[in-house]
Design a protein around this motif. Structure first.
Motif, PDB file in Angstrom:
ATOM      1  N   TYR A 113      33.718  45.275 -22.900  1.00 20.37           N
ATOM      2  CA  TYR A 113      34.078  46.384 -22.009  1.00 20.37           C
ATOM      3  C   TYR A 113      35.549  46.252 -21.650  1.00 20.37           C
ATOM      4  N   VAL A 114      36.254  47.374 -21.521  1.00 19.91           N
ATOM      5  CA  VAL A 114      37.630  47.319 -21.002  1.00 19.91           C
ATOM      6  C   VAL A 114      37.838  48.342 -19.886  1.00 19.91           C
ATOM      7  N   ASP A 115      38.494  47.879 -18.831  1.00 15.12           N
ATOM      8  CA  ASP A 115      39.080  48.779 -17.828  1.00 15.12           C
ATOM      9  C   ASP A 115      40.494  49.033 -18.289  1.00 15.12           C
ATOM     10  N   VAL A 116      40.870  50.289 -18.485  1.00 13.91           N
ATOM     11  CA  VAL A 116      42.205  50.570 -19.004  1.00 13.91           C
ATOM     12  C   VAL A 116      43.131  51.038 -17.876  1.00 13.91           C
ATOM     13  N   ALA A 117      44.441  50.851 -18.093  1.00 11.35           N
ATOM     14  CA  ALA A 117      45.447  51.266 -17.108  1.00 11.35           C
ATOM     15  C   ALA A 117      46.238  52.433 -17.671  1.00 11.35           C
ATOM     16  N   ILE A 118      46.455  53.442 -16.801  1.00 12.25           N
ATOM     17  CA  ILE A 118      47.267  54.595 -17.212  1.00 12.25           C
ATOM     18  C   ILE A 118      48.636  54.518 -16.538  1.00 12.25           C
ATOM     19  N   LYS A 119      48.663  53.969 -15.333  1.00 15.27           N
ATOM     20  CA  LYS A 119      49.909  53.896 -14.557  1.00 15.27           C
ATOM     21  C   LYS A 119      50.163  52.449 -14.127  1.00 15.27           C
ATOM     22  N   PRO A 120      51.436  52.138 -13.783  1.00 16.00           N
ATOM     23  CA  PRO A 120      51.740  50.763 -13.369  1.00 16.00           C
ATOM     24  C   PRO A 120      50.859  50.275 -12.207  1.00 16.00           C
ATOM     25  N   ARG A 121      50.515  51.173 -11.286  1.00 13.99           N
ATOM     26  CA  ARG A 121      49.682  50.706 -10.151  1.00 13.99           C
ATOM     27  C   ARG A 121      48.284  50.270 -10.659  1.00 13.99           C
ATOM     28  N   HIS A 122      47.825  50.890 -11.731  1.00 15.07           N
ATOM     29  CA  HIS A 122      46.535  50.461 -12.299  1.00 15.07           C
ATOM     30  C   HIS A 122      46.649  49.054 -12.888  1.00 15.07           C
ATOM     31  N   LEU A 123      47.811  48.790 -13.503  1.00 14.80           N
ATOM     32  CA  LEU A 123      48.006  47.446 -14.084  1.00 14.80           C
ATOM     33  C   LEU A 123      47.949  46.390 -12.999  1.00 14.80           C
ATOM     34  N   ARG A 124      48.553  46.722 -11.850  1.00 20.92           N
ATOM     35  CA  ARG A 124      48.544  45.740 -10.746  1.00 20.92           C
ATOM     36  C   ARG A 124      47.103  45.472 -10.293  1.00 20.92           C
ATOM     37  N   GLU A 139      41.706  40.350 -12.608  1.00 23.99           N
ATOM     38  CA  GLU A 139      41.653  39.217 -13.546  1.00 23.99           C
ATOM     39  C   GLU A 139      41.750  37.899 -12.798  1.00 23.99           C
ATOM     40  N   ILE A 140      42.639  37.866 -11.791  1.00 26.04           N
ATOM     41  CA  ILE A 140      42.797  36.636 -10.997  1.00 26.04           C
ATOM     42  C   ILE A 140      41.464  36.291 -10.317  1.00 26.04           C
ATOM     43  N   LYS A 141      40.812  37.332  -9.833  1.00 27.24           N
ATOM     44  CA  LYS A 141      39.524  37.131  -9.146  1.00 27.24           C
ATOM     45  C   LYS A 141      38.483  36.540 -10.114  1.00 27.24           C
ATOM     46  N   LEU A 142      38.423  37.103 -11.317  1.00 27.82           N
ATOM     47  CA  LEU A 142      37.459  36.599 -12.307  1.00 27.82           C
ATOM     48  C   LEU A 142      37.750  35.127 -12.611  1.00 27.82           C
ATOM     49  N   SER A 143      39.029  34.808 -12.767  1.00 28.46           N
ATOM     50  CA  SER A 143      39.390  33.422 -13.111  1.00 28.46           C
ATOM     51  C   SER A 143      39.063  32.484 -11.954  1.00 28.46           C
ATOM     52  N   PHE A 150      34.486  33.001 -13.885  1.00 27.75           N
ATOM     53  CA  PHE A 150      33.592  33.961 -14.535  1.00 27.75           C
ATOM     54  C   PHE A 150      33.225  33.431 -15.923  1.00 27.75           C
ATOM     55  N   PRO A 151      31.925  33.349 -16.216  1.00 23.55           N
ATOM     56  CA  PRO A 151      31.527  32.596 -17.408  1.00 23.55           C
ATOM     57  C   PRO A 151      31.683  33.331 -18.743  1.00 23.55           C
ATOM     58  N   TYR A 152      32.100  34.576 -18.724  1.00 26.15           N
ATOM     59  CA  TYR A 152      32.259  35.307 -19.991  1.00 26.15           C
ATOM     60  C   TYR A 152      33.746  35.479 -20.286  1.00 26.15           C
ATOM     61  N   GLU A 153      34.056  35.605 -21.576  1.00 19.39           N
ATOM     62  CA  GLU A 153      35.458  35.794 -21.974  1.00 19.39           C
ATOM     63  C   GLU A 153      36.043  37.011 -21.256  1.00 19.39           C
ATOM     64  N   HIS A 154      37.283  36.875 -20.757  1.00 21.98           N
ATOM     65  CA  HIS A 154      37.939  37.997 -20.102  1.00 21.98           C
ATOM     66  C   HIS A 154      39.437  37.782 -20.174  1.00 21.98           C
ATOM     67  N   GLY A 155      40.219  38.832 -20.045  1.00 23.21           N
ATOM     68  CA  GLY A 155      41.675  38.648 -20.058  1.00 23.21           C
ATOM     69  C   GLY A 155      42.406  39.972 -20.124  1.00 23.21           C
ATOM     70  N   MET A 204      33.958  40.473 -21.457  1.00 21.95           N
ATOM     71  CA  MET A 204      32.835  40.375 -22.388  1.00 21.95           C
ATOM     72  C   MET A 204      31.508  40.103 -21.667  1.00 21.95           C
ATOM     73  N   GLY A 205      31.537  40.085 -20.327  1.00 28.65           N
ATOM     74  CA  GLY A 205      30.280  39.981 -19.572  1.00 28.65           C
ATOM     75  C   GLY A 205      29.673  41.345 -19.315  1.00 28.65           C
ATOM     76  N   CYS A 206      30.500  42.382 -19.438  1.00 30.74           N
ATOM     77  CA  CYS A 206      30.017  43.759 -19.296  1.00 30.74           C
ATOM     78  C   CYS A 206      29.737  44.320 -20.691  1.00 30.74           C
ATOM     79  N   GLY A 207      29.290  45.574 -20.746  1.00 31.46           N
ATOM     80  CA  GLY A 207      28.983  46.108 -22.069  1.00 31.46           C
ATOM     81  C   GLY A 207      28.397  47.498 -22.000  1.00 31.46           C
TER      82      GLY A 207
END
Ligand code: FAD
Length: 424
Positions: A125-136, A142-146, A150-155, A178-181
């Motif tokens: 699964y991917v959450d995509v960013a359209i604008k810089p604020r989405h990237l933030r 991502e920091i939260k998952l790390s 979080f036991p599934y591949e993510h990045g 990769m924990g979502c789908g």
């Protein structure tokens, strides 16, 4: 509220593993628990209770999975809608709230395996960013998952990596998880119903609950029969009509989906070759994925479009081509819609109308995983374990004045407002 209807003209209904044909309720039954509504919430609760040897019945007004559960985007996304509000209110339970946000995924994985449910479950699964604020936002996620290990591949993915992975330059980055789908939701619902039935649950279709008489035992009446139960769960979500006060606590927002013809191998080399589910971050979001037979299933929340496939296709095609111009000659085979119950604070609504009458609804478009959790949490509560229920039920739901009379106008206003916010 429609009664005794067959499924909508969705891709899912056309590719269901079987056409369910459970009987209408024609007797007077006595059970431990009566579940009203045969979507994911009701099915998850019934299955959780049947696994604990409770005597359960499900009353479904139409067919199993007829509502949002059999029509949705099939995206198994992470967390709970409005999770930050739960953490704000219960900081001491932050760990448990985090766990609850992923519990639905484990329930799905476990049931798919345990009951051999063929529902095309696929991880990625991917959450995509359209604008810089989405990237933030994605960087924070991502920091939260790390931090949580979080036991599934993510990045995080760069603009180029996102473009290579999805075959479109519509995005400036993404967060892969990769924990979502994704999955075929109607087949999951049908599989859960069969699993519950195999454990003794009685299932009735085309058997709308029309009246509830409260008391130490609760009596639920249908047109031709009745059920007397120690506990009742109202799981009609956006389609529920039995309790008027519940209907005032969410906005019924339509979302529409199209499914293309199966894509050729050449297109599949480019368009989403890793078979990821994709969601953009807008309020009026676009979400898409490939089906098992390689159709693009593309959805968007929008104003009411009716049930005509060609009208829905004409509305969605330009949005789809904005992202994938390569699909300009691809046919759209299916178009359908369903109603999402969106609460004002976006938090799911769990609670009780009486000590023995529970409700759970308004997952605000985030229900594939959370309904599975909610069913289990309500089952726990009926068995006397209240911890997770009390947290989820702890944020009071807000009433929306005039929603029953002016829901179309309110939804249209909301679409305008959120459409403007998305553009900022
Ligand atoms: C188009 C669309 C796309 C979506 N996409 C996603 C997605 O990709 N990912 C995600 O996480 N969430 C998504 N959602 C949200 C998700 O589908 C819902 O949150 C979830 O399915 C709700 O399940 P439920 O069982 O509570 O309600 P429903 O599935 O709506 O089931 C309620 C059932 O109750 C029955 N009922 C109502 N009243 C009565 C009565 N009185 N007697 C008997 N039966 C009754 C109805 O017939 C219905 O079958 C989407 C929703 C829609 C509509």
């Amino acid at each position: 509220m429609p009664f005794a209807q067959e499924h909508t003209g969705s891709y899912y209904a056309a590719t269901a593993n079987e056409q369910t044909d459970y009987p209408r309720l024609k007797d007077d039954l006595r059970v431990d628990v009566c579940v009203i509504g045969g979507g994911f919430t009701g099915l998850s609760a019934a299955l959780s209770l049947a696994e604990r040897s409770y005597n359960v019945c499900i009353l479904e007004a139409n067919r199993i999975g007829w509502g949002a559960s059999g029509r949705n985007g099939g995206q198994m996304i992470g967390g709970i809608s409005g999770e930050e509000k739960l953490v704000e209110k219960y900081p001491e339970h932050a760990d448990l709230i985090w766990e609850m946000g992923w519990r639905g995924h484990d329930i799905i994985r476990d049931r798919v395996e345990r009951y051999a449910i063929d529902c095309d479950l696929k991880h990625g699964y991917v959450d995509v960013a359209i604008k810089p604020r989405h990237l933030r936002d994605l960087e924070e996620a991502e920091i939260k998952l790390s931090r949580r290990n979080f036991p599934y591949e993510h990045g995080l993915m760069s603009r180029q990596e996102t473009c290579d992975a999805l075959g479109t330059d519509a995005y400036i980055g993404a967060l892969k998880n990769m924990g979502c789908g994704h999955l075929h939701p109607l087949n999951l619902a049908i599989g859960e119903a069969k699993a519950a039935e195999s454990l003794g649950a009685a299932i009735f279709e085309q058997s709308a609950a029309l009246k509830i008489d409260h008391g130490e035992s609760v009596r639920v009446s249908t047109a031709e029969g009745s059920v007397t139960a120690d506990f009742v769960l109202l799981a009609g979500n956006a389609y529920q009509f039995l309790d008027k006060s519940l209907r005032t606590r969410f906005l019924p927002v339509m979302s529409f989906i199209v499914a293309t013809e199966p894509l050729s191998d050449d297109l599949l080399d480019v368009v989403n070759p890793h078979d990821l589910a994709v969601c953009d971050p807008n309020f009026l979001l676009k979400y898409y994925r490939l089906s098992a037979d390689k159709r693009l299933i593309f959805g968007n929340r929008f104003r009411y479009l009716g049930e005509d496939k060609d009208v829905i296709a004409a509305n969605h095609r330009p949005m789809m081509l904005d992202i994938y111009p390569q699909l300009k000659d691809v046919r759209i085979d299916y178009g359908w819609g369903g109603t999402i119950a969106v609460s004002i604070n976006r938090v799911p609504q769990l609670g009780r109308l009486a000590p023995n009458v529970f409700y759970s609804n308004a997952y605000s478009g985030h229900g594939v995983n959370v309904t599975q959790l909610a069913g289990e949490v309500v089952a726990d509560a009926m068995c006397g374990t209240m911890e997770r229920f009390d947290i989820l039920a702890g944020i009071p739901s807000m009433r929306i004045p005039g929603v029953n009379q002016f829901s179309d106008a309110l939804v249209n206003l909301g679409v305008l407002w959120y459409g403007m916010k998305d553009k900022l």
